[in-house]
Design a protein around this motif. Structure first.
Motif, PDB file in Angstrom:
ATOM      1  N   PRO A 108      17.364  53.429  25.780  1.00 48.51           N
ATOM      2  CA  PRO A 108      16.650  53.788  27.014  1.00 48.51           C
ATOM      3  C   PRO A 108      16.487  55.303  27.124  1.00 48.51           C
ATOM      4  CG  PRO A 108      18.306  52.116  27.468  1.00 48.51           C
ATOM      5  CD  PRO A 108      18.522  52.560  26.046  1.00 48.51           C
ATOM      6  N   GLY A 109      15.260  55.718  27.414  1.00 49.36           N
ATOM      7  CA  GLY A 109      14.970  57.145  27.510  1.00 49.36           C
ATOM      8  C   GLY A 109      14.749  57.824  26.175  1.00 49.36           C
ATOM      9  N   GLY A 110      14.828  57.061  25.071  1.00 48.54           N
ATOM     10  CA  GLY A 110      14.647  57.643  23.747  1.00 48.54           C
ATOM     11  C   GLY A 110      13.178  57.817  23.385  1.00 48.54           C
ATOM     12  N   HIS A 111      12.938  58.383  22.207  1.00 44.70           N
ATOM     13  CA  HIS A 111      11.577  58.622  21.720  1.00 44.70           C
ATOM     14  C   HIS A 111      11.454  58.161  20.270  1.00 44.70           C
ATOM     15  CE1 HIS A 111      11.927  61.554  25.042  1.00 44.70           C
ATOM     16  NE2 HIS A 111      10.637  61.333  25.205  1.00 44.70           N
ATOM     17  N   MET A 112      10.281  57.682  19.930  1.00 43.54           N
ATOM     18  CA  MET A 112       9.940  57.377  18.541  1.00 43.54           C
ATOM     19  C   MET A 112       8.737  58.218  18.149  1.00 43.54           C
ATOM     20  SD  MET A 112       9.197  53.690  16.731  1.00 43.54           S
ATOM     21  CE  MET A 112       8.882  53.554  14.954  1.00 43.54           C
ATOM     22  N   ILE A 113       8.857  58.901  17.026  1.00 38.93           N
ATOM     23  CA  ILE A 113       7.756  59.700  16.486  1.00 38.93           C
ATOM     24  C   ILE A 113       7.137  58.935  15.326  1.00 38.93           C
ATOM     25  CG2 ILE A 113       7.103  61.861  15.364  1.00 38.93           C
ATOM     26  CD1 ILE A 113       9.575  63.152  16.674  1.00 38.93           C
ATOM     27  N   CYS A 114       5.851  58.666  15.414  1.00 41.48           N
ATOM     28  CA  CYS A 114       5.119  57.986  14.341  1.00 41.48           C
ATOM     29  C   CYS A 114       4.057  58.927  13.795  1.00 41.48           C
ATOM     30  CB  CYS A 114       4.438  56.717  14.857  1.00 41.48           C
ATOM     31  SG  CYS A 114       5.594  55.446  15.353  1.00 41.48           S
TER      32      CYS A 114
ATOM     33  N   ASP B  31      18.497  57.215  19.790  1.00 40.83           N
ATOM     34  CA  ASP B  31      17.850  58.096  20.767  1.00 40.83           C
ATOM     35  C   ASP B  31      16.540  58.667  20.227  1.00 40.83           C
ATOM     36  OD1 ASP B  31      20.177  58.171  22.700  1.00 40.83           O
ATOM     37  OD2 ASP B  31      21.126  58.921  20.864  1.00 40.83           O
ATOM     38  N   LEU B  32      16.437  58.750  18.903  1.00 44.48           N
ATOM     39  CA  LEU B  32      15.236  59.294  18.271  1.00 44.48           C
ATOM     40  C   LEU B  32      14.966  58.508  16.990  1.00 44.48           C
ATOM     41  CD1 LEU B  32      13.050  61.519  18.336  1.00 44.48           C
ATOM     42  CD2 LEU B  32      14.634  62.987  17.054  1.00 44.48           C
TER      43      LEU B  32
ATOM     44  N   GLN C 168      22.639  63.093  19.804  1.00 46.50           N
ATOM     45  CA  GLN C 168      21.724  61.976  19.562  1.00 46.50           C
ATOM     46  C   GLN C 168      22.092  61.169  18.319  1.00 46.50           C
ATOM     47  OE1 GLN C 168      17.857  63.823  19.296  1.00 46.50           O
ATOM     48  NE2 GLN C 168      17.345  63.317  21.418  1.00 46.50           N
ATOM     49  N   ARG C 169      21.700  59.896  18.355  1.00 50.81           N
ATOM     50  CA  ARG C 169      21.695  59.030  17.177  1.00 50.81           C
ATOM     51  C   ARG C 169      20.254  58.922  16.708  1.00 50.81           C
ATOM     52  NH1 ARG C 169      24.055  54.567  20.887  1.00 50.81           N
ATOM     53  NH2 ARG C 169      22.643  55.828  22.159  1.00 50.81           N
ATOM     54  N   VAL C 170      20.033  59.221  15.435  1.00 50.24           N
ATOM     55  CA  VAL C 170      18.677  59.312  14.882  1.00 50.24           C
ATOM     56  C   VAL C 170      18.505  58.260  13.797  1.00 50.24           C
ATOM     57  CG1 VAL C 170      17.039  60.807  13.662  1.00 50.24           C
ATOM     58  CG2 VAL C 170      18.575  61.777  15.391  1.00 50.24           C
ATOM     59  N   LEU C 171      17.313  57.667  13.752  1.00 52.52           N
ATOM     60  CA  LEU C 171      16.951  56.728  12.684  1.00 52.52           C
ATOM     61  C   LEU C 171      15.682  57.234  12.020  1.00 52.52           C
ATOM     62  CD1 LEU C 171      17.264  54.024  11.168  1.00 52.52           C
ATOM     63  CD2 LEU C 171      15.897  52.962  12.980  1.00 52.52           C
ATOM     64  N   ASP C 172      15.713  57.395  10.705  1.00 52.34           N
ATOM     65  CA  ASP C 172      14.585  57.913   9.930  1.00 52.34           C
ATOM     66  C   ASP C 172      14.106  56.811   8.990  1.00 52.34           C
ATOM     67  OD1 ASP C 172      12.757  59.413   8.520  1.00 52.34           O
ATOM     68  OD2 ASP C 172      14.193  60.924   7.826  1.00 52.34           O
ATOM     69  N   LEU C 173      12.946  56.225   9.293  1.00 56.44           N
ATOM     70  CA  LEU C 173      12.396  55.109   8.521  1.00 56.44           C
ATOM     71  C   LEU C 173      11.380  55.636   7.509  1.00 56.44           C
ATOM     72  CD1 LEU C 173      11.849  52.666  11.524  1.00 56.44           C
ATOM     73  CD2 LEU C 173      13.771  52.710   9.916  1.00 56.44           C
ATOM     74  N   GLY C 174      11.581  55.301   6.227  1.00 52.93           N
ATOM     75  CA  GLY C 174      10.736  55.880   5.179  1.00 52.93           C
ATOM     76  C   GLY C 174      11.073  57.341   5.023  1.00 52.93           C
ATOM     77  N   CYS C 175      12.367  57.625   4.800  1.00 52.81           N
ATOM     78  CA  CYS C 175      12.885  58.989   4.930  1.00 52.81           C
ATOM     79  C   CYS C 175      12.445  59.941   3.828  1.00 52.81           C
ATOM     80  CB  CYS C 175      14.407  58.952   5.008  1.00 52.81           C
ATOM     81  SG  CYS C 175      15.211  58.264   3.529  1.00 52.81           S
ATOM     82  N   GLY C 176      12.056  59.415   2.646  1.00 53.92           N
ATOM     83  CA  GLY C 176      11.658  60.304   1.556  1.00 53.92           C
ATOM     84  C   GLY C 176      12.760  61.282   1.214  1.00 53.92           C
ATOM     85  N   SER C 177      12.469  62.573   1.306  1.00 56.24           N
ATOM     86  CA  SER C 177      13.433  63.621   0.964  1.00 56.24           C
ATOM     87  C   SER C 177      14.544  63.752   1.987  1.00 56.24           C
ATOM     88  CB  SER C 177      12.715  64.964   0.844  1.00 56.24           C
ATOM     89  OG  SER C 177      12.243  65.377   2.128  1.00 56.24           O
TER      90      SER C 177
ATOM     91  N   LEU D 283       1.978  60.067  16.961  1.00 60.44           N
ATOM     92  CA  LEU D 283       2.250  59.527  18.280  1.00 60.44           C
ATOM     93  C   LEU D 283       3.685  59.801  18.680  1.00 60.44           C
ATOM     94  CD1 LEU D 283       0.689  55.950  17.894  1.00 60.44           C
ATOM     95  CD2 LEU D 283      -0.367  57.921  19.034  1.00 60.44           C
ATOM     96  N   ILE D 284       3.892  60.002  19.972  1.00 58.29           N
ATOM     97  CA  ILE D 284       5.231  59.980  20.552  1.00 58.29           C
ATOM     98  C   ILE D 284       5.280  58.731  21.435  1.00 58.29           C
ATOM     99  CG2 ILE D 284       6.924  61.125  21.994  1.00 58.29           C
ATOM    100  CD1 ILE D 284       5.600  63.759  21.331  1.00 58.29           C
ATOM    101  N   LEU D 285       6.290  57.888  21.185  1.00 54.37           N
ATOM    102  CA  LEU D 285       6.416  56.618  21.899  1.00 54.37           C
ATOM    103  C   LEU D 285       7.711  56.603  22.715  1.00 54.37           C
ATOM    104  CD1 LEU D 285       5.590  54.341  18.833  1.00 54.37           C
ATOM    105  CD2 LEU D 285       3.968  55.099  20.581  1.00 54.37           C
ATOM    106  N   THR D 286       7.676  55.894  23.832  1.00 51.93           N
ATOM    107  CA  THR D 286       8.877  55.674  24.626  1.00 51.93           C
ATOM    108  C   THR D 286       8.958  54.198  24.978  1.00 51.93           C
ATOM    109  OG1 THR D 286       7.685  56.152  26.677  1.00 51.93           O
ATOM    110  CG2 THR D 286       8.840  57.989  25.619  1.00 51.93           C
TER     111      THR D 286
END
Length: 308
Positions: A264-270, A240-241, A166-175, A304-307
């Motif tokens: 496509p088919g990925g997920h976003m966790i908020c 992807d995430l 997967q390719r991951v993006l972390d927004l407001g990553c903090g630590s 939330l889990i978003l698609t």
């Protein structure tokens, strides 16, 4: 080595004068505890949080003082006497040991098992993780240790959604804890960003503590809510995430432009959504082109889990 912890109590509004007087006397390494400044800071930075720990608010209540340190030696005692004479005030003192000063805070951090596979470990602890995957962090540096319910829930969701390649993006990553967890769970590469200028160094250090090759991790400093080079650069890839453990107002702003970033088919966790604002956040993401795939609540906090 022993040190003298020295405290000057200031009248309301007089902290700046005390600081100026000490600096005139050559004392420049100061700790300032002032309720008025604390409340002003909260008022002018509300966009960065929905909740302030009441223990912290209580701890600052009524505080108006300046703290500094001298070596607990005869010369330190003479310097203290000189300062009391020059400032015409009595300075409260107590002796502390350097090792206590440096390390007492560490007793509040212990390994935290999360989900079925993860174990968050302070980097100085030697533990047998057993079948769990250890995430090693320096928890004293920046937000995100796994102890807050929003971070715990995010890690549990990352555990279920992260996958090899997967390719991951972390927004407001903090630590960087979420990015690091995703990589340890098999993700191919993580891109992280935060508005805190300390974040890149902190995230890279924590990744190293967890044994990760920094070629698998890219960290940016900047504000992606502002249209500019950082937002443009991040938007050139689909992920992807996507992970966003921030606050409701920032999440609502992210909903306006992040849908094309999700593969496509990925997920976003908020996460980081305080009770009472969950519907508002959901509606913003639905308007932005996302679908709600899952909802979670932990006390006052919603995730939330978003698609797409």
């Amino acid at each position: 080595m022993a040190w003298l912890e020295l405290v000057i109590e200031a009248a309301d509004g007089a902290v700046n004068r005390v600081v100026s007087d000490l600096e005139t006397q050559g004392i420049t390494d100061l700790v300032i505890e002032d309720e008025a400044d604390f409340l002003s800071f909260l008022e002018h930075n509300q966009q960065y949080w929905d909740y302030v720990d009441e223990d912290l608010r209580t701890a600052m209540s009524g505080k108006s003082r300046v703290i500094f340190y001298l070596e607990s030696t005869p010369s330190g005692e003479r310097e203290l006497a000189r300062l009391e004479s020059a400032l015409a005030c009595k300075i409260a003192k107590r002796e502390i040991q350097e090792e206590d000063w440096a390390n007492n805070w560490k007793k509040y951090y212990r390994p935290i098992p999360i989900g079925n596979r993860l174990l968050v470990v302070p980097q100085w602890e030697e533990v047998d993780p057993g079948p769990r995957i250890p995430i090693r962090l320096d928890p004293g540096l920046i937000f995100g240790t796994g102890s807050h319910p929003t971070t715990r829930r995010c890690l549990e969701l990352v555990e279920t959604l992260a996958a090899p390649g997967q390719r991951v993006l972390d927004l407001g990553c903090g630590s960087g804890i979420l990015s690091i967890a995703a990589l340890l769970l098999g993700a191919d590469h993580a891109t992280a960003c935060d508005i805190d200028p300390k974040a890149p160094d902190v995230v890279r250090a924590n990744a190293a503590w967890s044994g990760l090759d920094n070629t698998k991790l890219t960290v940016h400093y900047g504000d992606i809510l502002a249209k500019g080079p950082l937002r443009t650069k991040l938007g050139q890839t689909q992920y992807d995430l996507i992970l966003a453990n921030i606050v409701a107002d920032v999440l609502i702003s992210l909903a306006d432009f992040t849908a094309p970033w999700l593969a496509p088919g990925g997920h976003m966790i908020c996460a980081g959504i305080i009770n009472g604002r969950e519907r508002e956040v959901e509606e913003a993401f639905q308007t932005g082109g996302f679908q709600i795939a899952g909802r979670h609540q932990d006390g006052d906090w919603h995730s939330l889990i978003l698609t797409n």
